[in-house]
Motif scaffolding. Structure first.
Motif, PDB file in Angstrom:
ATOM      1  N   MET A   1      -3.187   1.254  -1.723  1.00 15.34           N
ATOM      2  CA  MET A   1      -4.072   1.720  -0.662  1.00 15.34           C
ATOM      3  C   MET A   1      -5.428   2.151  -1.215  1.00 15.34           C
ATOM      4  SD  MET A   1      -1.484   3.993   1.700  1.00 15.34           S
ATOM      5  CE  MET A   1      -0.100   3.259   2.563  1.00 15.34           C
ATOM      6  N   VAL A   2      -5.405   2.860  -2.321  1.00 11.74           N
ATOM      7  CA  VAL A   2      -6.659   3.299  -2.938  1.00 11.74           C
ATOM      8  C   VAL A   2      -7.459   2.091  -3.404  1.00 11.74           C
ATOM      9  CG1 VAL A   2      -7.657   4.570  -4.875  1.00 11.74           C
ATOM     10  CG2 VAL A   2      -5.726   5.536  -3.621  1.00 11.74           C
ATOM     11  N   PHE A   3      -6.771   1.117  -4.005  1.00 12.42           N
ATOM     12  CA  PHE A   3      -7.447  -0.087  -4.501  1.00 12.42           C
ATOM     13  C   PHE A   3      -8.086  -0.869  -3.353  1.00 12.42           C
ATOM     14  CE2 PHE A   3      -7.361  -4.616  -5.644  1.00 12.42           C
ATOM     15  CZ  PHE A   3      -8.158  -4.591  -6.792  1.00 12.42           C
ATOM     16  N   GLN A   4      -7.423  -0.891  -2.212  1.00  5.59           N
ATOM     17  CA  GLN A   4      -7.946  -1.632  -1.067  1.00  5.59           C
ATOM     18  C   GLN A   4      -8.825  -0.756  -0.165  1.00  5.59           C
ATOM     19  OE1 GLN A   4      -5.248  -4.334   0.939  1.00  5.59           O
ATOM     20  NE2 GLN A   4      -3.812  -4.337  -0.779  1.00  5.59           N
ATOM     21  N   LYS A   5      -9.287   0.376  -0.735  1.00  7.69           N
ATOM     22  CA  LYS A   5     -10.254   1.252  -0.064  1.00  7.69           C
ATOM     23  C   LYS A   5      -9.728   1.765   1.280  1.00  7.69           C
ATOM     24  CE  LYS A   5     -14.146  -1.026  -2.318  1.00  7.69           C
ATOM     25  NZ  LYS A   5     -14.160  -0.027  -3.394  1.00  7.69           N
ATOM     26  N   PHE A   6      -8.486   2.184   1.279  1.00 11.57           N
ATOM     27  CA  PHE A   6      -7.891   2.794   2.472  1.00 11.57           C
ATOM     28  C   PHE A   6      -8.489   4.180   2.675  1.00 11.57           C
ATOM     29  CE2 PHE A   6      -4.662   1.066   5.118  1.00 11.57           C
ATOM     30  CZ  PHE A   6      -4.071   2.110   5.807  1.00 11.57           C
ATOM     31  N   ASP A   7      -8.458   4.687   3.899  1.00 14.88           N
ATOM     32  CA  ASP A   7      -8.968   6.022   4.208  1.00 14.88           C
ATOM     33  C   ASP A   7      -8.176   7.077   3.422  1.00 14.88           C
ATOM     34  OD1 ASP A   7      -9.714   8.453   5.287  1.00 14.88           O
ATOM     35  OD2 ASP A   7      -9.767   7.726   7.345  1.00 14.88           O
ATOM     36  N   HIS A   8      -8.856   7.809   2.541  1.00 13.52           N
ATOM     37  CA  HIS A   8      -8.175   8.801   1.708  1.00 13.52           C
ATOM     38  C   HIS A   8      -7.586   9.945   2.532  1.00 13.52           C
ATOM     39  CE1 HIS A   8      -9.977   7.773  -2.483  1.00 13.52           C
ATOM     40  NE2 HIS A   8      -9.692   6.689  -1.786  1.00 13.52           N
ATOM     41  N   GLY A   9      -8.213  10.251   3.641  1.00 15.33           N
ATOM     42  CA  GLY A   9      -7.681  11.311   4.493  1.00 15.33           C
ATOM     43  C   GLY A   9      -6.325  10.941   5.066  1.00 15.33           C
ATOM     44  N   VAL A  10      -6.168   9.675   5.471  1.00 14.67           N
ATOM     45  CA  VAL A  10      -4.889   9.206   6.007  1.00 14.67           C
ATOM     46  C   VAL A  10      -3.831   9.187   4.904  1.00 14.67           C
ATOM     47  CG1 VAL A  10      -3.710   7.248   7.065  1.00 14.67           C
ATOM     48  CG2 VAL A  10      -6.014   7.847   7.809  1.00 14.67           C
ATOM     49  N   ILE A  11      -4.223   8.751   3.721  1.00 13.52           N
ATOM     50  CA  ILE A  11      -3.276   8.720   2.594  1.00 13.52           C
ATOM     51  C   ILE A  11      -2.777  10.128   2.285  1.00 13.52           C
ATOM     52  CG2 ILE A  11      -2.968   8.135   0.163  1.00 13.52           C
ATOM     53  CD1 ILE A  11      -5.132   6.025   0.464  1.00 13.52           C
ATOM     54  N   ALA A  12      -3.696  11.084   2.273  1.00 10.19           N
ATOM     55  CA  ALA A  12      -3.312  12.468   1.976  1.00 10.19           C
ATOM     56  C   ALA A  12      -2.337  13.001   3.016  1.00 10.19           C
ATOM     57  CB  ALA A  12      -4.559  13.351   1.908  1.00 10.19           C
ATOM     58  N   ARG A  13      -2.601  12.711   4.289  1.00  7.40           N
ATOM     59  CA  ARG A  13      -1.695  13.183   5.334  1.00  7.40           C
ATOM     60  C   ARG A  13      -0.315  12.544   5.197  1.00  7.40           C
ATOM     61  NH1 ARG A  13      -6.282  12.650   8.674  1.00  7.40           N
ATOM     62  NH2 ARG A  13      -5.473  10.768   9.685  1.00  7.40           N
ATOM     63  N   PHE A  14      -0.290  11.271   4.810  1.00  4.12           N
ATOM     64  CA  PHE A  14       1.001  10.600   4.623  1.00  4.12           C
ATOM     65  C   PHE A  14       1.785  11.236   3.478  1.00  4.12           C
ATOM     66  CE2 PHE A  14       3.195   7.342   1.997  1.00  4.12           C
ATOM     67  CZ  PHE A  14       4.320   7.207   2.793  1.00  4.12           C
ATOM     68  N   LEU A  15       1.118  11.517   2.367  1.00  8.11           N
ATOM     69  CA  LEU A  15       1.805  12.116   1.218  1.00  8.11           C
ATOM     70  C   LEU A  15       2.385  13.480   1.573  1.00  8.11           C
ATOM     71  CD1 LEU A  15      -0.707  11.134  -1.611  1.00  8.11           C
ATOM     72  CD2 LEU A  15       1.602  10.211  -1.270  1.00  8.11           C
ATOM     73  N   LEU A  16       1.636  14.282   2.318  1.00  9.16           N
ATOM     74  CA  LEU A  16       2.134  15.598   2.727  1.00  9.16           C
ATOM     75  C   LEU A  16       3.298  15.468   3.704  1.00  9.16           C
ATOM     76  CD1 LEU A  16      -1.301  17.410   3.203  1.00  9.16           C
ATOM     77  CD2 LEU A  16       0.292  17.684   1.313  1.00  9.16           C
ATOM     78  N   TYR A  17       3.186  14.509   4.622  1.00 10.62           N
ATOM     79  CA  TYR A  17       4.279  14.264   5.567  1.00 10.62           C
ATOM     80  C   TYR A  17       5.523  13.770   4.828  1.00 10.62           C
ATOM     81  CZ  TYR A  17       6.829  12.261   9.509  1.00 10.62           C
ATOM     82  OH  TYR A  17       7.796  11.955  10.439  1.00 10.62           O
ATOM     83  N   TYR A  18       5.312  12.900   3.867  1.00  9.44           N
ATOM     84  CA  TYR A  18       6.423  12.357   3.074  1.00  9.44           C
ATOM     85  C   TYR A  18       7.149  13.474   2.331  1.00  9.44           C
ATOM     86  CZ  TYR A  18       8.746   9.761  -0.693  1.00  9.44           C
ATOM     87  OH  TYR A  18       9.676   9.273  -1.586  1.00  9.44           O
ATOM     88  N   GLN A  19       6.393  14.360   1.722  1.00 16.22           N
ATOM     89  CA  GLN A  19       7.003  15.457   0.959  1.00 16.22           C
ATOM     90  C   GLN A  19       7.838  16.365   1.866  1.00 16.22           C
ATOM     91  OE1 GLN A  19       5.147  19.009   0.763  1.00 16.22           O
ATOM     92  NE2 GLN A  19       7.202  19.626   0.170  1.00 16.22           N
ATOM     93  N   LYS A  20       7.302  16.739   2.997  1.00 16.07           N
ATOM     94  CA  LYS A  20       8.021  17.645   3.897  1.00 16.07           C
ATOM     95  C   LYS A  20       9.262  16.977   4.492  1.00 16.07           C
ATOM     96  CE  LYS A  20       3.946  20.348   5.215  1.00 16.07           C
ATOM     97  NZ  LYS A  20       3.029  20.728   6.313  1.00 16.07           N
TER      98      LYS A  20
END
Length: 541
Positions: free
Chosen positions: A212-231
């Protein structure tokens, strides 16, 4: 016919025992061929034992069906990942038109991956994570991950067809309110896929994030996904799984633009991570991320209990590391307004931890000196924190008290604080002298600035005149109060001389003030006289 000489027993992971024709299997499998080549000719009751066969008994049944069908098998999204791993494990890549047939069919099937549905991709991805690490070396996993990310990038308006979680059933509802706003729709469209990917293992989440980072995905969306994944994953995860998940989330958040990760979320991760004993490198990354946003933190965020085995109440060392991360290579690079926010926050924190009787003097002084002096507009808060520290540490020697006061900038103490210090017997006498000297310097500087400027004053009782008078009275009062606290023995004769000199200078300053008052009154009268003369003159047409 001797059956035992033409057939081979295969024990697959201790799950099931297969009896297969060794000639048919060996014609497709280089691995079987090598094993049979090590046996003597005519050996009966041949048996092969596999302990790590991909897919277990189901996998061997699938590859046997391929071999017995003369290299013909239906390859689709449900079995392509397993077949790929089986082809690698059984070494079905030797130079023969027969053995190349399976790889050719797999490659042809993968060319159609762009036409697979979202659900098909998820099935392949979930199969792949059960075949690690074999599938990782095949290239199939990377192709699937890249297809997932590209599909997400294209799906900006709504979820793709045949998604396993529709917008109505997604677990990502932000609220039960039925209000339809543009903001809600935008967030919802960007996060509909969270629930679909939450079952993935940390290794695959790391691959997805990097893609996602390599393909210039929205970093804000990635961050929210990681936090959701952890919880979400923490609900049913074991302690070891939680540690792996947390380390993956921290590592991936560190690869994002730090402005997209809220400081509050980072502190939430920190409080959980402190109980998981994560790797030191991951903890350092998390502390660095928090330190870079320290000006966005609150006092409650910093009040983290000290580790087990430590006497003091709060983890002071952790806060000191936050400050070092915030300052980075040099505080000159940090904007002043951010520095001042951190300075105010630290003043509150120091006041909170100062009553702790187990807090060492060295740690207290380190907290005070951690922030550059230029970031603090006033040291009143530090003085009151020192007062509480001395109240809780009554056994400090005079030398320790002097060390404590070295961190105090007397030039940035208000007059009210100086008056309080005058009555405070917990502070050493030298502090009283330093305070009165600083107040005298302020008065002198004020007089010099006033003498250089020549403004027109609107009234005899100007604000500058009043301020000078107040400063003069405060200075005289402080000298008397401080002198009353000192015990003039032989060792303090020099202090007596210094105070007498200060009193003389104050008297001189009073004379200067009176002279300036007279000059100001004359200037004001002259100004009023000119204004009256101007009003009496007739207007000219």
């Amino acid at each position: 016919m001797d059956v035992s000489s033409s057939y081979l027993q295969v024990d697959v992971n201790g799950e099931e025992l297969f009896l297969v024709d060794k000639n048919i299997i060996s014609s497709y499998s280089g691995r079987i061929r090598k094993l049979l080549g090590k046996t003597r000719c005519g050996t009966r009751n041949l048996k092969v034992i596999f302990h790590d066969f991909p897919g277990g008994s189901d996998g061997f049944e699938l590859i046997s069906r391929f071999c017995y069908s003369n290299g013909k098998i239906d390859i689709n999204y449900s079995n392509v990942s397993l077949l790929h791993c089986l082809a690698i494990f059984m070494e079905m890549n030797e130079s023969s038109s027969k053995v190349h047939n399976l790889f050719e069919q797999i490659e042809k099937s993968l060319e159609e991956i762009k036409y697979w549905t979202w659900s098909d991709l998820l099935v392949v991805l979930n199969h792949c994570q059960n075949l690690l690490p074999t599938v990782n070396s095949s290239g199939l996993l990377h192709k699937c991950v890249d297809s997932i990310v590209k599909r997400l990038a294209l799906a900006s308006e709504a979820s793709p067809c045949q998604s396993t979680s529709s917008p109505d059933s997604s677990g990502l509802r932000l609220s039960t309110d039925t209000r339809s706003t543009d903001s809600f729709k935008n967030i919802f469209r960007a996060t509909w896929w969270f629930e679909d990917l939450v079952s993935l293992k940390p290794y695959l989440v790391k691959m997805l994030t990097k893609s996602m980072v390599f393909q210039k995905f929205d970093h804000g969306v990635i961050a929210r996904f990681l936090l959701y994944y952890q919880k979400s994953r923490f609900v049913t995860a074991t302690q070891d799984e939680k540690r792996e998940i947390m380390e993956t989330v921290i590592e991936m958040l560190d690869s994002l633009d730090q402005r997209t990760v809220a400081c509050k979320s980072l502190f939430g991760i920190l409080r959980v991570a402190l109980n998981l004993n994560i790797k030191k490198c991951c903890r350092n990354k998390l502390e660095k991320m928090i330190g870079l946003q320290l000006d966005q933190a609150t006092l409650d965020n910093l009040l983290i209990p000290s580790p087990l085995g430590m006497d003091h109440m709060y983890d002071v060392n952790l806060v000191l590391r936050f400050i070092r991360s915030f300052l980075g290579t040099g505080f000159c690079r940090v904007p002043l307004i951010r520095m001042q926010k951190v300075a105010n926050l630290m003043d509150l924190y120091i006041a909170e931890v100062s009553p702790d009787p187990c807090l060492k003097l060295s740690k207290f002084c380190s907290l005070v000196r951690a922030i550059p002096d230029s970031a603090r507009e006033s040291y009143d808060g530090i003085y009151h924190a020192m007062d509480m520290f001395l109240e809780a540490h009554t056994g400090l020697s005079e030398e320790d008290k002097r060390r404590l006061c070295y961190a105090l900038n007397y030039e940035k103490l208000s007059s009210e604080t100086c008056r309080h210090l005058a009555h405070n017997s917990k502070f050493p006498s030298r502090s009283a002298i330093e305070a009165v000297v600083s107040q005298q310097n302020k008065l002198k500087s004020l007089l010099e600035d006033t003498n250089q400027s020549k403004p027109f004053f609107d009234s005899p009782c100007s604000s500058v005149d009043t301020e000078i008078k107040d400063k003069r009275e405060e200075s005289c009062e402080q000298i008397v109060l401080y002198a009353g606290r000192l015990d003039f023995t032989n060792e303090n004769e020099k202090l007596r001389a210094n105070l007498q000199g200060m009193q003389c200078r104050v008297v001189e300053l009073e004379k200067i003030c009176k002279k300036m008052q007279n000059q100001m009154s004359k200037m004001l009268k002259s100004k009023l006289s000119r204004q009256n003369n101007a009003r009496s003159l007739p207007r000219l047409c």
